[in-house]
Design a protein around this motif. Sequence first.
Motif, PDB file in Angstrom:
ATOM      1  N   UNK A  19       0.779  -1.213  -0.331  1.00 44.77           N
ATOM      2  CA  UNK A  19       0.242   0.464   0.022  1.00 44.77           C
ATOM      3  C   UNK A  19       0.830   1.044   0.122  1.00 44.77           C
ATOM      4  N   UNK A  20       2.092   1.859   1.025  1.00 45.14           N
ATOM      5  CA  UNK A  20       2.222   1.922   0.922  1.00 45.14           C
ATOM      6  C   UNK A  20       3.811   2.803  -0.197  1.00 45.14           C
ATOM      7  N   UNK A  21       4.196   1.600  -0.834  1.00 42.23           N
ATOM      8  CA  UNK A  21       4.356   1.566  -2.811  1.00 42.23           C
ATOM      9  C   UNK A  21       3.783   2.723  -3.445  1.00 42.23           C
ATOM     10  N   UNK A  22       2.446   1.513  -3.615  1.00 43.53           N
ATOM     11  CA  UNK A  22       1.888   2.157  -4.762  1.00 43.53           C
ATOM     12  C   UNK A  22       1.626   4.008  -4.050  1.00 43.53           C
ATOM     13  N   UNK A  23       0.937   4.293  -2.718  1.00 40.67           N
ATOM     14  CA  UNK A  23       0.497   5.517  -2.562  1.00 40.67           C
ATOM     15  C   UNK A  23       1.681   6.357  -2.888  1.00 40.67           C
ATOM     16  N   UNK A  24       2.892   5.790  -2.317  1.00 41.11           N
ATOM     17  CA  UNK A  24       4.106   6.659  -2.701  1.00 41.11           C
ATOM     18  C   UNK A  24       4.720   6.811  -3.563  1.00 41.11           C
ATOM     19  N   UNK A  25       3.819   6.278  -4.642  1.00 37.28           N
ATOM     20  CA  UNK A  25       4.600   6.958  -5.763  1.00 37.28           C
ATOM     21  C   UNK A  25       3.365   7.647  -6.231  1.00 37.28           C
ATOM     22  N   UNK A  26       2.521   7.053  -6.150  1.00 40.19           N
ATOM     23  CA  UNK A  26       0.917   8.498  -6.604  1.00 40.19           C
ATOM     24  C   UNK A  26       1.195   9.658  -5.631  1.00 40.19           C
ATOM     25  N   UNK A  53      13.251   8.235  -1.928  1.00 36.80           N
ATOM     26  CA  UNK A  53      12.004   7.868  -2.212  1.00 36.80           C
ATOM     27  C   UNK A  53      12.015   6.515  -0.904  1.00 36.80           C
ATOM     28  N   UNK A  54      13.616   4.902  -1.489  1.00 34.96           N
ATOM     29  CA  UNK A  54      12.725   4.035  -0.889  1.00 34.96           C
ATOM     30  C   UNK A  54      12.988   4.053   0.101  1.00 34.96           C
ATOM     31  N   UNK A  55      14.233   4.890   0.991  1.00 34.23           N
ATOM     32  CA  UNK A  55      14.031   5.003   2.073  1.00 34.23           C
ATOM     33  C   UNK A  55      12.628   5.704   2.800  1.00 34.23           C
ATOM     34  N   UNK A  56      12.213   6.384   2.340  1.00 29.63           N
ATOM     35  CA  UNK A  56      11.010   7.192   2.858  1.00 29.63           C
ATOM     36  C   UNK A  56      10.281   6.334   2.912  1.00 29.63           C
ATOM     37  N   UNK A  57       9.500   5.531   1.436  1.00 26.14           N
ATOM     38  CA  UNK A  57       8.535   4.733   1.939  1.00 26.14           C
ATOM     39  C   UNK A  57       9.039   3.487   2.741  1.00 26.14           C
ATOM     40  N   UNK A  58      10.108   3.427   3.184  1.00 30.09           N
ATOM     41  CA  UNK A  58      10.692   1.568   4.217  1.00 30.09           C
ATOM     42  C   UNK A  58      10.286   2.564   5.830  1.00 30.09           C
ATOM     43  N   UNK A  59      10.598   3.951   5.935  1.00 31.65           N
ATOM     44  CA  UNK A  59       9.201   4.817   7.209  1.00 31.65           C
ATOM     45  C   UNK A  59       8.599   4.839   7.147  1.00 31.65           C
ATOM     46  N   UNK A  60       8.013   5.005   6.186  1.00 32.43           N
ATOM     47  CA  UNK A  60       6.551   5.590   5.890  1.00 32.43           C
ATOM     48  C   UNK A  60       5.821   4.181   6.176  1.00 32.43           C
ATOM     49  N   UNK A  61       6.494   2.890   5.631  1.00 31.76           N
ATOM     50  CA  UNK A  61       5.376   1.413   6.684  1.00 31.76           C
ATOM     51  C   UNK A  61       6.023   1.291   7.482  1.00 31.76           C
ATOM     52  N   UNK A  62       7.207   1.260   8.325  1.00 28.36           N
ATOM     53  CA  UNK A  62       7.442   1.025   9.076  1.00 28.36           C
ATOM     54  C   UNK A  62       6.481   1.895  10.675  1.00 28.36           C
ATOM     55  N   UNK A  63       6.125   3.424  10.275  1.00 24.98           N
ATOM     56  CA  UNK A  63       5.493   4.696  10.827  1.00 24.98           C
ATOM     57  C   UNK A  63       3.450   3.752  10.904  1.00 24.98           C
ATOM     58  N   UNK A  75      11.075   4.971  14.609  1.00 27.82           N
ATOM     59  CA  UNK A  75      11.970   5.990  15.563  1.00 27.82           C
ATOM     60  C   UNK A  75      12.477   7.059  13.991  1.00 27.82           C
ATOM     61  N   UNK A  76      11.743   8.567  14.426  1.00 26.80           N
ATOM     62  CA  UNK A  76      12.120   9.174  13.185  1.00 26.80           C
ATOM     63  C   UNK A  76      13.852   9.390  12.977  1.00 26.80           C
ATOM     64  N   UNK A  77      13.386  10.043  11.665  1.00 22.91           N
ATOM     65  CA  UNK A  77      15.358  10.412  11.928  1.00 22.91           C
ATOM     66  C   UNK A  77      15.531  11.946  12.694  1.00 22.91           C
ATOM     67  N   UNK A  78      14.433  13.143  12.177  1.00 20.48           N
ATOM     68  CA  UNK A  78      14.492  14.103  12.904  1.00 20.48           C
ATOM     69  C   UNK A  78      13.882  13.627  14.089  1.00 20.48           C
ATOM     70  N   UNK A  79      13.596  13.324  15.267  1.00 25.32           N
ATOM     71  CA  UNK A  79      12.111  13.356  15.956  1.00 25.32           C
ATOM     72  C   UNK A  79      11.669  14.394  16.348  1.00 25.32           C
ATOM     73  N   UNK A  86       5.764  14.048  13.896  1.00 23.25           N
ATOM     74  CA  UNK A  86       6.282  13.665  12.475  1.00 23.25           C
ATOM     75  C   UNK A  86       6.154  15.806  12.121  1.00 23.25           C
ATOM     76  N   UNK A  87       6.806  16.897  13.043  1.00 21.17           N
ATOM     77  CA  UNK A  87       7.035  17.978  12.783  1.00 21.17           C
ATOM     78  C   UNK A  87       8.072  18.882  12.177  1.00 21.17           C
ATOM     79  N   UNK A  88       8.977  17.781  13.213  1.00 22.00           N
ATOM     80  CA  UNK A  88      10.633  18.107  12.645  1.00 22.00           C
ATOM     81  C   UNK A  88      11.038  17.469  10.529  1.00 22.00           C
ATOM     82  N   UNK A  89       9.962  16.365  10.293  1.00 21.25           N
ATOM     83  CA  UNK A  89      10.036  15.770   9.630  1.00 21.25           C
ATOM     84  C   UNK A  89       9.891  16.582   8.217  1.00 21.25           C
ATOM     85  N   UNK A  90       8.703  17.388   8.659  1.00 25.45           N
ATOM     86  CA  UNK A  90       7.723  18.134   7.589  1.00 25.45           C
ATOM     87  C   UNK A  90       7.895  19.398   7.750  1.00 25.45           C
TER      88      UNK A  90
END
Length: 144
Positions: A19-26, A53-63, A75-79, A86-90
């Motif tokens: 799902x995350x793979x499809x969503x991220x590409x969309x 993007x591959x790392x982001x897909x991984x992080x989104x999947x973990x989330x 675990x956020x890369x920027x907690x 999610x505020x620091x990452x965005x």
Amino acid sequence: MPESSLYERLGGAFAIAAVIDHFSDALIQNPIVGQRSDNPALRDWHTNNLGRLPGLKFMRTLWVCNVSGGPFQFSATRPGSTVLGLEEAHRDLRISPAEFDEVAAELGRTLDAFKVPEREKGEVLAAFAAHKGEVNEGYLAAAR
């Protein structure tokens, strides 16, 4: 017998990752939040940072695995202010409330494409919506 977790009802890590793979590409192709976005930070990310993007897909999947009750911990890369914050990452993306809502709509369309039942779809979207204020923090701070 206890009810299955959302994680289990979604089909576990492999189904969530699909799902995350499809969503991220969309999102990349989405005219409001992707490569043609009016938001220069989103347009830039979806054009010039696709190597991440591959790392982001991984992080989104973990989330999603984490918020749905799975055995994986995000675990956020920027907690942010919380473990799932999610505020620091965005922050630098300055995502507006309307842009957040479009990302949520894209997630809903992806869940529909995978025929996720309405109950589970609602729970995923509610977990996502619970973090709207964090994701919009950079936009709101810039508007002040």
